[in-house]
Enzyme design. Structure first.
Site, PDB file in Angstrom:
ATOM      1  N   TRP A 162       0.837  -1.214   0.000  1.00  0.00           N
ATOM      2  CA  TRP A 162       0.000   0.000   0.000  1.00  0.00           C
ATOM      3  C   TRP A 162       0.866   1.255   0.000  1.00  0.00           C
ATOM      4  CZ3 TRP A 162      -3.939  -2.516  -1.298  1.00  0.00           C
ATOM      5  CH2 TRP A 162      -4.448  -3.576  -0.563  1.00  0.00           C
ATOM      6  N   ILE A 163       1.893   1.269  -0.806  1.00  0.00           N
ATOM      7  CA  ILE A 163       2.835   2.381  -0.773  1.00  0.00           C
ATOM      8  C   ILE A 163       2.492   3.406  -1.856  1.00  0.00           C
ATOM      9  CG2 ILE A 163       5.275   3.036  -0.795  1.00  0.00           C
ATOM     10  CD1 ILE A 163       4.402   1.085   1.514  1.00  0.00           C
ATOM     11  N   ARG A 274     -31.524  22.820  -8.337  1.00  0.00           N
ATOM     12  CA  ARG A 274     -32.449  21.702  -8.539  1.00  0.00           C
ATOM     13  C   ARG A 274     -33.832  22.033  -7.970  1.00  0.00           C
ATOM     14  NH1 ARG A 274     -33.861  17.074 -11.220  1.00  0.00           N
ATOM     15  NH2 ARG A 274     -34.807  15.564  -9.801  1.00  0.00           N
ATOM     16  N   GLN A 342     -26.506  12.280  -1.034  1.00  0.00           N
ATOM     17  CA  GLN A 342     -27.941  12.276  -0.722  1.00  0.00           C
ATOM     18  C   GLN A 342     -28.611  13.565  -1.216  1.00  0.00           C
ATOM     19  OE1 GLN A 342     -29.054   9.498   0.483  1.00  0.00           O
ATOM     20  NE2 GLN A 342     -31.209  10.097   0.578  1.00  0.00           N
ATOM     21  N   GLY A 345     -29.139  13.401  -4.900  1.00  0.00           N
ATOM     22  CA  GLY A 345     -30.025  12.357  -5.419  1.00  0.00           C
ATOM     23  C   GLY A 345     -29.319  11.522  -6.477  1.00  0.00           C
ATOM     24  N   GLU A 369      -2.621   5.853   7.206  1.00  0.00           N
ATOM     25  CA  GLU A 369      -1.924   6.663   8.226  1.00  0.00           C
ATOM     26  C   GLU A 369      -2.546   6.477   9.613  1.00  0.00           C
ATOM     27  OE1 GLU A 369       0.000  10.109   7.179  1.00  0.00           O
ATOM     28  OE2 GLU A 369      -0.074   9.743   5.019  1.00  0.00           O
ATOM     29  N   GLY A 370      -2.975   5.245   9.859  1.00  0.00           N
ATOM     30  CA  GLY A 370      -3.566   4.898  11.145  1.00  0.00           C
ATOM     31  C   GLY A 370      -5.075   4.898  11.056  1.00  0.00           C
ATOM     32  N   SER A 372      -9.102   4.684  12.110  1.00  0.00           N
ATOM     33  CA  SER A 372      -9.841   5.408  13.164  1.00  0.00           C
ATOM     34  C   SER A 372      -9.699   4.692  14.504  1.00  0.00           C
ATOM     35  CB  SER A 372     -11.324   5.519  12.788  1.00  0.00           C
ATOM     36  OG  SER A 372     -11.488   6.415  11.708  1.00  0.00           O
TER      37      SER A 372
HETATM   38  N1  COS Z   1       7.086  10.812  17.842  1.00  0.00           N
HETATM   39  C1  COS Z   1       8.297  10.313  18.217  1.00  0.00           C
HETATM   40  N2  COS Z   1       8.406   9.170  18.929  1.00  0.00           N
HETATM   41  C2  COS Z   1       7.279   8.519  19.272  1.00  0.00           C
HETATM   42  C3  COS Z   1       6.015   8.980  18.916  1.00  0.00           C
HETATM   43  C4  COS Z   1       5.935  10.187  18.172  1.00  0.00           C
HETATM   44  N3  COS Z   1       4.755  10.684  17.805  1.00  0.00           N
HETATM   45  N4  COS Z   1       5.078   8.130  19.366  1.00  0.00           N
HETATM   46  C5  COS Z   1       5.736   7.156  20.012  1.00  0.00           C
HETATM   47  N5  COS Z   1       7.068   7.398  19.952  1.00  0.00           N
HETATM   48  C6  COS Z   1       8.121   6.602  20.563  1.00  0.00           C
HETATM   49  C7  COS Z   1       7.850   6.474  22.042  1.00  0.00           C
HETATM   50  O1  COS Z   1       8.436   7.542  22.760  1.00  0.00           O
HETATM   51  C8  COS Z   1       8.526   5.175  22.381  1.00  0.00           C
HETATM   52  O2  COS Z   1       9.909   5.395  22.556  1.00  0.00           O
HETATM   53  P1  COS Z   1      10.810   4.517  23.554  1.00  0.00           P
HETATM   54  O3  COS Z   1      11.066   3.230  22.876  1.00  0.00           O
HETATM   55  O4  COS Z   1      12.051   5.301  23.726  1.00  0.00           O
HETATM   56  O5  COS Z   1      10.023   4.340  24.810  1.00  0.00           O
HETATM   57  C9  COS Z   1       8.323   4.348  21.123  1.00  0.00           C
HETATM   58  O6  COS Z   1       8.076   5.274  20.071  1.00  0.00           O
HETATM   59  C10 COS Z   1       7.157   3.409  21.248  1.00  0.00           C
HETATM   60  O7  COS Z   1       6.018   4.198  21.509  1.00  0.00           O
HETATM   61  P2  COS Z   1       4.617   3.554  21.885  1.00  0.00           P
HETATM   62  O8  COS Z   1       4.737   2.734  23.127  1.00  0.00           O
HETATM   63  O9  COS Z   1       3.594   4.620  21.843  1.00  0.00           O
HETATM   64  O10 COS Z   1       4.407   2.574  20.702  1.00  0.00           O
HETATM   65  P3  COS Z   1       3.294   1.601  20.517  1.00  0.00           P
HETATM   66  O11 COS Z   1       3.896   0.312  20.114  1.00  0.00           O
HETATM   67  O12 COS Z   1       2.361   1.607  21.681  1.00  0.00           O
HETATM   68  O13 COS Z   1       2.545   2.288  19.267  1.00  0.00           O
HETATM   69  C11 COS Z   1       0.766   2.458  17.755  1.00  0.00           C
HETATM   70  C12 COS Z   1       1.494   1.674  18.807  1.00  0.00           C
HETATM   71  C13 COS Z   1      -0.500   1.700  17.495  1.00  0.00           C
HETATM   72  C14 COS Z   1       0.441   3.862  18.235  1.00  0.00           C
HETATM   73  C15 COS Z   1       1.625   2.572  16.493  1.00  0.00           C
HETATM   74  O14 COS Z   1       2.114   1.322  16.146  1.00  0.00           O
HETATM   75  C16 COS Z   1       0.823   3.140  15.356  1.00  0.00           C
HETATM   76  O15 COS Z   1       0.659   4.353  15.232  1.00  0.00           O
HETATM   77  N6  COS Z   1       0.281   2.246  14.497  1.00  0.00           N
HETATM   78  C17 COS Z   1      -0.394   2.665  13.304  1.00  0.00           C
HETATM   79  C18 COS Z   1       0.571   2.676  12.193  1.00  0.00           C
HETATM   80  C19 COS Z   1       0.079   3.483  11.036  1.00  0.00           C
HETATM   81  O16 COS Z   1      -0.422   4.566  11.172  1.00  0.00           O
HETATM   82  N7  COS Z   1       0.292   2.915   9.859  1.00  0.00           N
HETATM   83  C20 COS Z   1      -0.018   3.589   8.658  1.00  0.00           C
HETATM   84  C21 COS Z   1       1.234   3.711   7.882  1.00  0.00           C
HETATM   85  S1  COS Z   1       1.246   4.963   6.707  1.00  0.00           S
HETATM   86  S2  COS Z   1      -0.095   4.445   5.415  1.00  0.00           S
END
Ligand code: COS
Length: 390
Positions: A162-163, A274, A342, A345, A369-370, A372
């Site tokens: 999905w790049i 309309r 809607q 129509g 990008e994550g 909802s």
């Molecule tokens: N900026 C910089 N560092 C960040 C950060 C941010 N916004 N958010 C988290 N970090 C760092 C944290 O500080 C932490 O650092 P340490 O290892 O030093 O403690 C580390 O990253 C891990 O953070 P966290 O515990 O929040 O990570 P999680 O594994 O809990 O994160 C989620 C899980 C779900 C939040 C993450 O995997 C995510 O955003 N997933 C969705 C991915 C996504 O959006 N994919 C789409 C890709 S583009 S189409």
């Protein structure tokens, strides 16, 4: 509020001018081509060049590296206008600027900045963001792509899914695990030229929307890169990805404000033209109900984006507020587009009007990008202090 900073809802003269320029560009250059590009699934590289020429690729990049050096508020205004016209082109702006350029600005060394940023800002090179994999989506830390240290540098193996712009990019930010035992602290980020031996891509077709956008699968088969391709330190990769998404989610949200505004504009215009029961349908209370709901969602989404931008521009933490803006604006875009259809129509079901495309294009924004659900978990964790993701 910190440091005595206040949110100012007034735009500066420069911001107004840039918004007008973006609006004009969207109406004159993008809108006339969008239906054909969408129908023909054409990634319009000529239009991408025009976006670059007007300075809309890498607008937040400092001027010394070829950007415009604008703040996030201004960047958001540009993205909103591009998004109102075409989410496929908005995706180009978001990926190039937020995911690729902002990462290099924040994490790249001087040599990497000089090597890539000027080319990315002029559109001479497109960039892509290789985080998601066939088996790794929301759980972004679980990278299966592997990077192995060699005497000459690194060897990377894996696949990305999905790049956006993956078939056109000259440089890919590739996230790869260097030591699985270290989990997210073993991830590294590499700037990989896409003409490297062993690097290939394949287009993904059959999408519901964003048909004018290029979407690819990437394959890295023993791709060798020198040490100079490593961005920041080994183990910084996950932070690079998350900070890129702080910018990227803002950009998606701002583009969705554009979709919402586009739905309002199209629905107001159509409902005044309309006629049914001898009156414009705009005079019916149930139609005004739909338009009012769209207007409120649009304004709320825009203000959440402006708040997130203000936090970024004043150097304050903003991950949660960006997730709030992303969650609200993307869901609002789907709802506004649905309401827009809607109001139109039967006419809203064909591409003579933009609302059916808005609906198809908005749908992916609550996914990429994550999702909802991920935004809610980030917001819920911030509110409760409890991590519901493990
Ligand atoms: N900026 C910089 N560092 C960040 C950060 C941010 N916004 N958010 C988290 N970090 C760092 C944290 O500080 C932490 O650092 P340490 O290892 O030093 O403690 C580390 O990253 C891990 O953070 P966290 O515990 O929040 O990570 P999680 O594994 O809990 O994160 C989620 C899980 C779900 C939040 C993450 O995997 C995510 O955003 N997933 C969705 C991915 C996504 O959006 N994919 C789409 C890709 S583009 S189409």
């Amino acid at each position: 509020m910190q440091n005595g900073a206040v949110i100012d809802f007034e735009l500066t003269d420069e911001q107004r001018l840039i918004r007008e320029t973006a609006r004009d560009f969207a109406d004159k250059e993008i809108f006339p081509r969008v239906r054909d590009n969408d129908r023909n699934e054409r990634f319009d590289t000529e239009l991408v060049s025009k976006l670059a020429d007007i300075g809309f690729l890498g607008a937040i990049v400092p001027e010394e590296y070829g950007g415009r050096g604008v703040d996030y508020r201004t960047y958001g205004l540009i993205v909103e206008e591009v998004g109102r016209a075409d989410s496929a082109m908005r995706t180009v702006v978001s990926v190039q600027t937020s995911l690729v350029c902002s990462s290099i600005v924040r994490w790249g060394n001087e040599e990497q900045k000089q090597q890539w940023l000027p080319k990315l800002c002029t559109g001479e090179a497109l960039g892509c963001f290789g985080l998601t994999e066939p088996g790794t989506g929301s759980d972004a830390a679980n990278q299966q792509t592997r990077a192995k240290k060699t005497d000459a540098g690194w060897v990377i193996n894996g696949a990305k899914q999905w790049i956006s712009m993956g078939n056109y990019a000259k440089v890919a930010l590739v996230f790869a695990q260097t030591d699985p035992e270290k989990q997210h602290r073993g991830i590294a980020c590499f700037l990989v030229p896409t003409d490297s031996d062993g690097f290939s891509s394949q287009a993904i077709h059959g999408k519901l929307g964003l048909k004018g956008s290029d979407t690819a699968e990437l394959f890295l088969d023993d791709v060798e890169v020198p040490d100079s391709a490593l961005m920041a330190e080994v183990g910084d990769g996950f932070k690079i990805a998350m900070s890129a998404l702080d910018s990227g989610r803002f950009s998606v949200a701002s583009g969705c404000v554009g979709i919402c505004q586009g739905c309002v504009n199209a629905s107001v215009e159509y409902s005044k033209e309309r006629k049914q029961f001898d009156r414009p349908i705009a005079s019916f209370q149930l139609v005004q109900d739909m338009i009012a709901r769209m207007v409120v969602k649009t304004e709320a989404a825009r203000l959440l984006c402006w708040r997130a931008a203000w936090l970024k521009d004043t150097g304050q933490p903003n991950t949660t507020e960006t997730s709030i803006a992303k969650l609200y604006a993307t869901e609002a875009a789907v709802e506004c587009a649905n309401l827009g259809v809607q109001v139109h129509g039967g006419s809203g079901y064909v591409d003579d009007h933009p609302v059916e495309r808005y609906l198809r294009d908005a749908r992916v924004t609550t996914l990429y990008e994550g999702t909802s659900q991920i935004q809610k978990l980030i917001i819920g964790r911030a509110a409760t202090g409890i991590n519901a993701m493990v």
